[in-house]
Write a protein that holds these residues in place. Structure first.
Motif, PDB file in Angstrom:
ATOM      1  N   PRO A   4      13.340   3.895 -16.385  1.00 44.70           N
ATOM      2  CA  PRO A   4      12.373   4.983 -16.297  1.00 44.70           C
ATOM      3  C   PRO A   4      11.469   4.842 -15.077  1.00 44.70           C
ATOM      4  O   PRO A   4      10.968   3.748 -14.779  1.00 44.70           O
ATOM      5  N   LEU A   5      11.285   5.933 -14.351  1.00 47.10           N
ATOM      6  CA  LEU A   5      10.410   5.954 -13.177  1.00 47.10           C
ATOM      7  C   LEU A   5       8.992   6.259 -13.622  1.00 47.10           C
ATOM      8  O   LEU A   5       8.777   7.062 -14.540  1.00 47.10           O
ATOM      9  N   GLU A   6       8.021   5.616 -12.995  1.00 50.66           N
ATOM     10  CA  GLU A   6       6.615   5.815 -13.330  1.00 50.66           C
ATOM     11  C   GLU A   6       5.816   6.167 -12.088  1.00 50.66           C
ATOM     12  O   GLU A   6       6.201   5.814 -10.964  1.00 50.66           O
ATOM     13  N   VAL A   7       4.671   6.832 -12.314  1.00 49.12           N
ATOM     14  CA  VAL A   7       3.749   7.100 -11.210  1.00 49.12           C
ATOM     15  C   VAL A   7       3.349   5.789 -10.547  1.00 49.12           C
ATOM     16  O   VAL A   7       3.197   5.708  -9.323  1.00 49.12           O
ATOM     17  N   ALA A   8       3.201   4.730 -11.346  1.00 51.17           N
ATOM     18  CA  ALA A   8       2.836   3.420 -10.792  1.00 51.17           C
ATOM     19  C   ALA A   8       3.864   2.944  -9.773  1.00 51.17           C
ATOM     20  O   ALA A   8       3.504   2.345  -8.747  1.00 51.17           O
ATOM     21  N   ASP A   9       5.141   3.182 -10.025  1.00 49.54           N
ATOM     22  CA  ASP A   9       6.183   2.770  -9.075  1.00 49.54           C
ATOM     23  C   ASP A   9       6.013   3.477  -7.734  1.00 49.54           C
ATOM     24  O   ASP A   9       6.187   2.872  -6.674  1.00 49.54           O
ATOM     25  N   ILE A  10       5.676   4.760  -7.793  1.00 52.12           N
ATOM     26  CA  ILE A  10       5.495   5.541  -6.566  1.00 52.12           C
ATOM     27  C   ILE A  10       4.292   5.024  -5.780  1.00 52.12           C
ATOM     28  O   ILE A  10       4.350   4.859  -4.555  1.00 52.12           O
ATOM     29  N   LEU A  11       3.204   4.732  -6.497  1.00 47.96           N
ATOM     30  CA  LEU A  11       1.999   4.253  -5.819  1.00 47.96           C
ATOM     31  C   LEU A  11       2.201   2.846  -5.258  1.00 47.96           C
ATOM     32  O   LEU A  11       1.697   2.533  -4.177  1.00 47.96           O
ATOM     33  N   ARG A  12       2.914   1.997  -5.977  1.00 44.04           N
ATOM     34  CA  ARG A  12       3.148   0.643  -5.461  1.00 44.04           C
ATOM     35  C   ARG A  12       4.004   0.664  -4.197  1.00 44.04           C
ATOM     36  O   ARG A  12       3.783  -0.109  -3.276  1.00 44.04           O
ATOM     37  N   ARG A  13       4.975   1.567  -4.169  1.00 42.19           N
ATOM     38  CA  ARG A  13       5.881   1.594  -3.017  1.00 42.19           C
ATOM     39  C   ARG A  13       5.273   2.328  -1.826  1.00 42.19           C
ATOM     40  O   ARG A  13       5.413   1.881  -0.685  1.00 42.19           O
ATOM     41  N   HIS A  14       4.600   3.430  -2.083  1.00 41.09           N
ATOM     42  CA  HIS A  14       4.122   4.269  -0.977  1.00 41.09           C
ATOM     43  C   HIS A  14       2.601   4.305  -0.847  1.00 41.09           C
ATOM     44  O   HIS A  14       2.086   4.893   0.106  1.00 41.09           O
ATOM     45  N   GLY A  15       1.875   3.698  -1.806  1.00 45.53           N
ATOM     46  CA  GLY A  15       0.426   3.725  -1.749  1.00 45.53           C
ATOM     47  C   GLY A  15      -0.179   3.082  -0.516  1.00 45.53           C
ATOM     48  O   GLY A  15      -1.083   3.663   0.110  1.00 45.53           O
ATOM     49  N   PRO A  16       0.262   1.876  -0.094  1.00 46.79           N
ATOM     50  CA  PRO A  16      -0.344   1.257   1.098  1.00 46.79           C
ATOM     51  C   PRO A  16      -0.246   2.133   2.335  1.00 46.79           C
ATOM     52  O   PRO A  16      -1.225   2.270   3.086  1.00 46.79           O
ATOM     53  N   ALA A  17       0.928   2.735   2.582  1.00 47.63           N
ATOM     54  CA  ALA A  17       1.075   3.607   3.747  1.00 47.63           C
ATOM     55  C   ALA A  17       0.210   4.859   3.606  1.00 47.63           C
ATOM     56  O   ALA A  17      -0.360   5.350   4.595  1.00 47.63           O
ATOM     57  N   PHE A  18       0.108   5.369   2.374  1.00 46.18           N
ATOM     58  CA  PHE A  18      -0.716   6.559   2.146  1.00 46.18           C
ATOM     59  C   PHE A  18      -2.186   6.253   2.429  1.00 46.18           C
ATOM     60  O   PHE A  18      -2.881   7.048   3.065  1.00 46.18           O
ATOM     61  N   ARG A  19      -2.676   5.113   1.963  1.00 46.19           N
ATOM     62  CA  ARG A  19      -4.070   4.732   2.216  1.00 46.19           C
ATOM     63  C   ARG A  19      -4.331   4.618   3.714  1.00 46.19           C
ATOM     64  O   ARG A  19      -5.392   5.045   4.203  1.00 46.19           O
TER      65      ARG A  19
END
Length: 398
Positions: A4-19
């Protein structure tokens, strides 16, 4: 079987670049939400080791972030909230009413969440209470439970309030219960007109009091003539108030509340994939009917995160509110009076706060037995006693 995919997975993978890409453009609240969801149910927050009292199976349970925007942390909060609300239900029909803001106002709300969302609550509640009290309509004091949602199904900014309203109220003299018609509560066109007038009048008052800010593409609205011109189209078009058919009994009311009160912008179960194209998820297109209403959308990871963070509420903002007969100041007395007028049983007693809290831990996956806490460990630490490998369901042996 797909993990199962979670919002947490998206933030962990792409959050640093987004910040990094949006440095200086994210609020402290948004940064805290990202950090909380990323750390939720990981070793970063600590946890405990659980063991089955029957078969001895062990597992690690990491602590939750308890952030109200986290898709994984709303279940327990919803259960506790619903337990309190269940005792407040009256033996009458309940209606579902929705007040939405037009796009021109939603744009202003995006930069002024605390002020405009609060105004949305107050204008919608006053509209309902005023029209219900009018003897030409219901002629009674009603109760309201209101829940703010700021999103559309595709994570766009769409502020609206869902209201659950009993089908009737107490007469002005307090001597009788006034019931609504079985499938009709109040005229939605009348509600829409009053809601539009109250909201726009007070929005201009907020502007004149200097409580609205305008940045970026909206900077020109800081001048009063431009602000009034921006609102002019909203004064001429109808504001739609949507009234759904009444619920089929108190159980349906609770089922609805359990889905809506603690909902976040998107649930993990709507996520389908995270790959080089971005994030793919399910959504509803309310302009379509039937099977075509259910669609699939793919957004770039940055755009998905940006839309998700649009719906982070200001610190301390209450997204669930009660008014009228259900306002906290007089709810107990009002409900007791309503039950007496309806010849209904009195409200059940409050639960004993000293009693043991409900155990929401999942049962043992091996034998279905009760899991007990064997050891706790602090943030970033590891347990001393590692979990044992999962045994076959029903094996029932250590």
């Amino acid at each position: 079987m797909r993990t199962p995919l979670e919002v947490a997975d998206i933030l962990r993978r792409h959050g640093p670049a987004f910040r990094a890409a949006y440095a200086g453009h994210l609020s402290l609240g948004q940064l805290k939400v990202m950090a909380a969801i990323e750390a939720c149910r990981t070793a970063a927050l600590g946890g405990h080791v659980e063991g089955c009292q029957d078969c001895g199976h062990r597992r690690i349970a990491y602590n939750s972030c308890r952030n109200r925007h986290c898709p994984k942390c709303q279940g327990a909060a919803a259960r506790e909230w619903l337990a309190a609300r269940e005792a407040d239900l009256l033996p009458v029909g309940y209606f579902h009413v929705v007040f939405s803001l037009p796009a021109e106002v939603a744009d202003i709300a995006a930069q002024n969440k605390a002020a405009v969302y609060d105004l949305l609550f107050r204008a919608a509640s006053e509209t309902m209470l005023t029209i219900a009290a009018d003897p030409r309509h219901l002629g009674a004091r009603i109760g309201i439970t209101a829940v703010l949602h700021s999103w559309g199904s595709a994570l766009t900014h769409h502020p609206h309030v869902h209201m659950i309203v009993p089908g009737g109220g107490i007469s002005p003299d307090g001597l009788r219960w006034v019931s609504s018609r079985p499938a009709f509560l109040l005229p939605v066109r009348v509600l829409g007109k009053l809601f539009r007038r109250l909201f726009l009048t007070r929005l201009v008052e907020l502007f004149d009091a200097g409580r609205l800010r305008f940045l970026g593409t909206q900077a020109g609205l800081a001048e009063r003539p431009a602000f009034l011109r921006h609102l002019a189209p909203t004064r001429r078009k109808p504001w739609i108030v949507y009234a759904k058919p009444p619920f089929a009994g108190p159980a349906a009311v609770l089922a609805y509340l359990s889905r809506y009160t603690h909902r976040v912008a998107i649930s993990n179960r709507r996520l389908l994939a995270l790959d080089e194209r971005g994030v793919t998820f399910r959504y509803k297109d309310y302009r379509r009917e039937g099977a075509e209403r259910y669609q699939v959308m793919t957004l770039g990871a940055d755009e998905f995160i940006r839309r998700f963070l649009l719906h982070v509420l200001p610190r301390g903002f209450h997204r669930i509110r009660h008014d009228g007969l259900l306002a906290s100041s007089g709810r107990r007395d009002n409900l007791a009076q309503a039950r007496e007028l309806l010849a209904a049983p009195p409200r059940p007693p409050e639960p004993d706060v000293t009693s043991e809290p409900s155990d929401h831990r999942p049962p043992c996956p091996c034998c279905g037995g009760r899991m007990l806490i064997l050891e706790t460990f602090e943030r970033t630490a590891q347990p001393r006693a590692p979990p044992r490998p999962a045994c076959s369901p029903g094996r029932g042996s250590p």
